[in-house]
Every structure is written in structure tokens, then in C-alpha cells.
Design an enzyme around this catalytic site. Structure first.
Site, mmCIF file in Angstrom:
data_model
loop_
_atom_site.group_PDB
_atom_site.id
_atom_site.type_symbol
_atom_site.label_atom_id
_atom_site.label_comp_id
_atom_site.label_asym_id
_atom_site.label_seq_id
_atom_site.Cartn_x
_atom_site.Cartn_y
_atom_site.Cartn_z
ATOM 1 N N TYR A 1 62.854 30.889 -22.351
ATOM 2 C CA TYR A 1 61.757 31.101 -21.381
ATOM 3 C C TYR A 1 61.864 32.396 -20.600
ATOM 4 C CZ TYR A 1 65.336 28.626 -18.588
ATOM 5 O OH TYR A 1 66.510 28.224 -18.020
ATOM 6 N N ARG B 1 66.726 40.675 -6.658
ATOM 7 C CA ARG B 1 66.883 40.964 -8.091
ATOM 8 C C ARG B 1 65.523 41.287 -8.710
ATOM 9 N NH1 ARG B 1 68.823 36.327 -12.362
ATOM 10 N NH2 ARG B 1 66.741 35.574 -11.872
HETATM 11 C C1 LIG Z 1 73.084 32.759 -18.013
HETATM 12 C C2 LIG Z 1 72.212 31.542 -17.971
HETATM 13 N N1 LIG Z 1 72.530 30.467 -18.697
HETATM 14 C C3 LIG Z 1 71.748 29.369 -18.684
HETATM 15 C C4 LIG Z 1 70.614 29.298 -17.913
HETATM 16 C C5 LIG Z 1 69.727 28.105 -17.837
HETATM 17 O O1 LIG Z 1 70.077 27.043 -18.631
HETATM 18 P P1 LIG Z 1 69.021 25.855 -18.815
HETATM 19 O O2 LIG Z 1 67.870 26.406 -19.604
HETATM 20 O O3 LIG Z 1 69.760 24.796 -19.510
HETATM 21 O O4 LIG Z 1 68.536 25.445 -17.459
HETATM 22 C C6 LIG Z 1 70.253 30.420 -17.139
HETATM 23 C C7 LIG Z 1 69.025 30.365 -16.304
HETATM 24 O O5 LIG Z 1 68.701 31.212 -15.552
HETATM 25 C C8 LIG Z 1 71.083 31.556 -17.160
HETATM 26 O O6 LIG Z 1 70.770 32.623 -16.431
#
Ligand SMILES: Cc1ncc(COP(=O)(O)O)c(C=O)c1O
Length: 411
Positions: A221, A370
């Protein structure tokens, strides 16, 4: 500073080979610099979803699993992501969320490295990475999560490390880690490595196979424009696929889901990392998101994102240098991803005041403003105007309003 004029920004836009790609999106008025949190809406998503809902679901119903290849979405979309991350088409699959995919791959990696008790990460890694790793460490044997500052990380990899878990581009600072060097260091000590590409894919060139990486996950997303809560992806290097097993042994990862056997037998290849039924509507939206990056060279995306970020840093230095902002991102383009953060003790109300004026970035606790520079639709003129508005918010103290102090649930 004649090159920091609006005319110059417009000249840069006129010379930008990616500028026409902005037409692939529906963009509201204002300046959107938050594509690293939620990518913009692709122009074709609404009609594509209407087709899937009204005709495929509404008319063809269950036949659509075969007729419209709903069942093949995870592999089909994975293959489209593969060139963006330097992987082969059958090394990437779309499924679940990034958090769930982290769990699956951390569990698989721990089982593949018996006798090694440590999962190594960096403090301040994205919370879900740390939380899932901590939970998995407890669940998969008596393991522990250890965090070591990125600069000291290579030296901390020893024979007890089962898995190194890192985010390629840090969600807050935008710092980009040296994937090739850290991967080689992990391998030298017999550890596996898992890269979180959430802030890279679609904006920062990644070469998983060129770096000999083992495992990766990433979001759908953000720069892939798949829509809120879009399905995520995971990568497992071909050489490891038959050696690893997902701890979430759901039926979609079975060798023959429609044989309905009692016993679990993992599918060959990347399909074994599926768990349950694909979220068809989410996948259909992600497919349109992926179409926005079709045929675009990841190196060109990164070149533009870097140029936009560098331009923003220069403008902020020149125009807001005495306004209390401290650059919290690397100044060197090659060491930075596609977003730039500044620390400021009033970052939250400043961010809210900017949003009220149509400049959408985000706040990351405790004190970061940011700004994300999604290369498919951000213009140099947008960056110029954004800094103009930041200057004005500071000069007029527009941020100093109690209305901007109430924190919403999502920042
Ligand atoms: C580095 C990173 N990992 C994972 C996620 C999000 O994980 P999930 O889609 O399971 O909420 C984000 C969301 O900003 C992120 O920045």
C-alpha cells in the site's frame, strides 16, 4: 541560490522523463508527500474494482476462481513485483500482511538454523518487525531478539545468530542500509537474512539476488499503490524454497489444496508460503497499483526519488535553516531512500498546520516531520511549494494553535 526558484523547479519537471506517469493517478488538490504511508489512487483502480465486484463476483460468482484466475493472483502479482526487487518471477508471492509474512519467514528461518538462539535486528526498527520477532523468538524454541545499532551490526553477527532481520530503508530516518555488505556478513557467519522492503519497493532500486539475499517482505500500500491495507508480498530465494517451511501451514500452501487431504504436505516452490484464501478485492486493487510501475526502470524511480529528496533538503537548508529543524536523514543520496525526515520540537503541530494548508506529510513520534517523495507522481514544483508553506507556517506561527495539539489515532 538562483536554482532554488519556482521557475527552476518547473524546469526540472519539464526535463523529468517520469513526469507523464503522474497521469496514471487521481490526485486531489494540494501537495501529497505521504506516498510512503499510503500510495495515491491509480486512475484505473475504481473501474477495475467495479468490474471484479459487479461482473466477476456478481455474475460469475464461484466460477471466477478459475475463469478470472482469482486463484492465481498471489503468483501473478508476485511475478510483477519480482523485477522491482531483483528477484525471479517464481521467488515472490503476494499474501497476507507484512506482519504475517514476517512471522512466516522468521519461523521458517529459525527452524532452518537449529542450535542458534539469536534473532538480530536494530533498535528502532519498525515496531511490527521487532514485535513479531520477539513473539516468534519465544514461540520457536528458546530464542531471543537482540538489537544492535546499525553501525555495529555487522560486528555483532556471530555463530549464535540464526537470522538477521533489517529494514532496507528505515521508516523514520530514511537511511538505506548496504544490503550487499550486510547480507555477505550474515552469510559468512552462517546466518540467514530477512529484509523488510516496505519503504523500498516501487521507489528504491533493490537487487535481492544480486546481493544474494535469502528472504524479504514488503508492503503493497505504499509505493506500490495497492490501496489501504493492500496485501503484502514475500520473497524466498529459489535455493531455499524447498528447505524452508512456513509455520502457518494453511491449506493454500498445501501441495494439493483441493485434494482435501488430512495431512499437510507443503507445495513445491514459493506457493508453500501461502496460508489462506487470497483477498481477491485487495489483490485486484494491488494489480492496478502494480500497473502504475509497469515498464518503469527501478533505477529511474530511485534516481527521481533521490533528486526530489535532495532538492527538498537543499530548500529546507536554504529557506528554513534557522527554524529549528534538524535533518534526521542521510544527506548523501546513495545512503537515503525516498523519504526525508527532520526533527523539530514542534513537529506534531507543524505537521497538522501543514495538512490544514494542503501539504500532506506525516509525523513520526517523538519529533519527526517526514516527507515522502513517491517518484511516480511527485513534482519538483510540489516540493518547492511544500517548503514555501513550511516557511509560512513557521514565520506566522500557524502551528501554534491548540487545534493542532490533539493527536488523532493515526498520525
Ligand atoms: C518497515 C515496515 N514494515 C511493516 C509495516 C507495516 O506492516 P503491516 O502492513 O503488517 O501493518 C510498515 C508500515 O509502515 C513498515 O514501515
Amino acid at each position: 541560490m538562483t536554482d532554488l526558484t519556482l521557475d527552476d523547479a518547473r524546469r526540472r519537471d519539464a526535463a523529468d522523463p517520469l513526469a507523464p506517469l503522474r497521469d496514471r493517478f487521481v490526485l486531489p488538490d494540494g501537495i501529497y508527500l505521504d506516498g510512503n504511508s499510503l500510495g495515491a489512487l491509480p486512475r484505473d483502480t475504481a473501474s477495475a474494482l467495479a468490474e471484479v465486484v459487479q461482473r466477476q463476483w456478481g455474475e460469475d460468482l464461484i466460477a471466477s476462481w478459475n475463469r478470472h484466475d482469482w486463484i492465481g493472483q498471489p503468483q501473478r502479482l508476485g511475478a510483477r513485483i519480482a523485477p522491482l526487487v531483483g528477484a525471479k518471477p517464481h521467488e515472490v508471492i503476494v499474501a497476507d500482511t507484512t506482519s504475517t509474512n514476517l512471522f512466516k519467514l522468521i519461523g521458517a528461518a529459525c527452524a532452518a538454523r537449529p542450535g542458534r538462539a539469536t534473532i538480530l535486528s536494530e533498535p528502532g526498527n519498525f515496531p511490527t518487525d521487532l514485535y513479531v520477532a520477539e513473539g516468534a523468538a519465544r514461540m520457536f524454541g528458546d530464542r531471543r531478539l537482540k538489537t544492535v545499532a546499525a553501525d555495529d551490526l555487522v560486528a555483532a553477527i556471530d555463530g549464535d545468530v540464526a537470522l538477521v532481520l533489517l529494514t532496507h530503508v528505515h521508516y523514520k530516518s530514511g537511511r538505506k542500509l548496504d544490503m550487499a555488505a550486510i547480507t555477505a556478513a550474515a552469510h559468512e557467519k552462517g546466518a540467514l537474512i530477512l529484509w523488510d522492503l516496505s519503504h523500498s519497493t516501487g521507489a528504491v532500486a533493490v537487487d535481492l539476488n544480486g546481493c544474494d539475499a535469502d528472504l524479504a517482505v514488503g508492503c503493497g500500500y505504499k509505493y506500490l499503490n495497492g490501496g489501504p491495507g493492500a496485501p503484502a508480498f514475500l520473497f524466498v530465494a529459489e535455493r531455499l524454497q524447498e528447505k524452508l517451511r512456513s509455520p502457518l501451514s494453511g491449506w493454500m500452501g498445501h501441495d494439493a489444496p483441493f485434494a482435501f487431504d488430512d495431512a499437510y504436505a507443503p507445495a513445491p516452490g514459493i506457493a508453500r508460503f501461502l496460508c489462506g484464501t487470497p483477498s481477491v478485492l485487495g489483490m485486484a486493487a494491488l494489480e492496478q497499483g502494480l500497473a502504475t510501475v509497469d515498464g518503469v526502470d527501478p533505477a529511474a524511480l530511485f534516481a527521481k526519488a533521490s533528486a526530489l529528496g535532495a532538492y527538498y533538503i537543499r530548500l529546507m537548508d536554504a529557506r528554513c535553516g534557522d527554524a529549528g529543524f534538524t535533518l534526521a536523514s542521510p544527506r548523501v543520496d546513495a545512503a537515503r531512500g525516498a523519504h526525508v525526515s527532520h526533527a523539530h520540537d514542534q513537529a506534531y503541530p507543524i505537521c497538522q498546520a501543514l495538512i490544514a494548508r494542503g501539504v500532506v506529510g506525516d509525523f513520526r513520534a517523538p519529533d519527526m516531520l517526514r516527507m515522502g517523495f513517491a517518484p511516480l507522481y511527485t513534482r519538483f514544483a510540489d516540493v518547492w511549494y511544500a517548503v514555501e508553506v513550511i516557511c509560512d507556517v513557521i514565520a506566522t506561527r500557524a502551528w501554534d494553535d491548540p487545534a493542532f495539539l490533539t493527536k488523532a489515532r493515526v498520525t
